[in-house]
Design a protein around this motif. Sequence first.
Motif, PDB file in Angstrom:
ATOM      1  N   PHE A  84       0.835  -1.197   0.000  1.00 27.93           N
ATOM      2  CA  PHE A  84       0.000   0.000   0.000  1.00 27.93           C
ATOM      3  C   PHE A  84       0.875   1.253   0.000  1.00 27.93           C
ATOM      4  O   PHE A  84       0.611   2.217  -0.722  1.00 27.93           O
ATOM      5  N   TYR A  85       1.949   1.206   0.798  1.00 26.10           N
ATOM      6  CA  TYR A  85       2.893   2.336   0.851  1.00 26.10           C
ATOM      7  C   TYR A  85       3.532   2.574  -0.519  1.00 26.10           C
ATOM      8  O   TYR A  85       3.613   3.717  -0.986  1.00 26.10           O
ATOM      9  N   THR A  90       3.985   5.731  -5.405  1.00 33.27           N
ATOM     10  CA  THR A  90       4.015   5.784  -6.868  1.00 33.27           C
ATOM     11  C   THR A  90       2.950   6.737  -7.388  1.00 33.27           C
ATOM     12  O   THR A  90       3.192   7.528  -8.310  1.00 33.27           O
ATOM     13  N   TRP A  91       1.762   6.674  -6.808  1.00 31.48           N
ATOM     14  CA  TRP A  91       0.677   7.577  -7.223  1.00 31.48           C
ATOM     15  C   TRP A  91       1.070   9.036  -6.994  1.00 31.48           C
ATOM     16  O   TRP A  91       0.832   9.895  -7.831  1.00 31.48           O
ATOM     17  N   ASN A 189      -0.386   9.673 -15.955  1.00 26.19           N
ATOM     18  CA  ASN A 189      -1.385   8.613 -15.994  1.00 26.19           C
ATOM     19  C   ASN A 189      -0.763   7.240 -15.757  1.00 26.19           C
ATOM     20  O   ASN A 189      -1.349   6.380 -15.087  1.00 26.19           O
ATOM     21  N   LEU A 190       0.454   7.044 -16.288  1.00 23.60           N
ATOM     22  CA  LEU A 190       1.134   5.767 -16.110  1.00 23.60           C
ATOM     23  C   LEU A 190       1.474   5.527 -14.645  1.00 23.60           C
ATOM     24  O   LEU A 190       1.239   4.446 -14.103  1.00 23.60           O
ATOM     25  N   ASN A 191       2.049   6.535 -13.980  1.00 17.70           N
ATOM     26  CA  ASN A 191       2.399   6.386 -12.574  1.00 17.70           C
ATOM     27  C   ASN A 191       1.167   6.153 -11.713  1.00 17.70           C
ATOM     28  O   ASN A 191       1.195   5.368 -10.756  1.00 17.70           O
ATOM     29  N   ARG A 192       0.078   6.822 -12.045  1.00 13.02           N
ATOM     30  CA  ARG A 192      -1.158   6.595 -11.298  1.00 13.02           C
ATOM     31  C   ARG A 192      -1.675   5.175 -11.526  1.00 13.02           C
ATOM     32  O   ARG A 192      -2.188   4.539 -10.601  1.00 13.02           O
ATOM     33  N   PHE A 198      -0.377  -1.459  -7.444  1.00 11.28           N
ATOM     34  CA  PHE A 198       0.226  -1.835  -6.165  1.00 11.28           C
ATOM     35  C   PHE A 198      -0.810  -1.804  -5.040  1.00 11.28           C
ATOM     36  O   PHE A 198      -0.824  -2.679  -4.171  1.00 11.28           O
ATOM     37  N   VAL A 199      -1.682  -0.800  -5.048  1.00 14.48           N
ATOM     38  CA  VAL A 199      -2.728  -0.734  -4.021  1.00 14.48           C
ATOM     39  C   VAL A 199      -3.684  -1.919  -4.178  1.00 14.48           C
ATOM     40  O   VAL A 199      -4.099  -2.526  -3.182  1.00 14.48           O
TER      41      VAL A 199
END
Length: 211
Positions: A84-85, A90-91, A189-192, A198-199
Amino acid sequence: MTFSMWLAMAPLLMLLSLGPGPNNFTAMHNGIQVGATKAVIAVVGRNVAFSILMLISALGLGAIIVSSAFWFSVVKWVGVLYLFYVGVKTWRSASVVLEEHEMENGTRAKRGHRARIRQEFLVAISNPKAVLLFTAIFPQMLDLTQPVPMQFFWMGLTFCMTEFIAAYVYAMSGKQIRRLIRSPKGMKNLNRGMGGIFVAASAFLAMATRA
């Protein structure tokens, strides 16, 4: 372990390594950020973690973790929180554009090999499903008429090699994605998207049971 036994075992381990999961998503993310070669080098951390977990399973301690609701939950929730971290981090870096990770004379990441190796290690060591894999699946491949320690050694070595191959496949897919992402909006958008993966992985891990 005979060569025929190894030939029967290796494809199964390759399939297990290729399955989507937190570590392979990490390799894909690293492939996007710094390229396939550096992403594969980071897999050293993953394989160190897996080697520790395989040793634990070989010593019989893995069965304790699998059978104990308390210890299984401890390992699981450490993994959930870490994934989650990573997802949130990353987001939040969504506004970072690709050019900040590159120099004119080639790719140069802000984060060095050590940081990526550590990340791969932490993702792998905090995943109780890996303990289940080594405790429940590896013993099924053993030939009890042959020395068990050497069989565990060859299975472990083969699994580590298939992890490098799997990471390369995911990292290369990330590298191809990177070629399509050049604008700040695209990188955002890619990083989100990767942060969301990951979340989501942390959510799936939170639902993991010993069954």
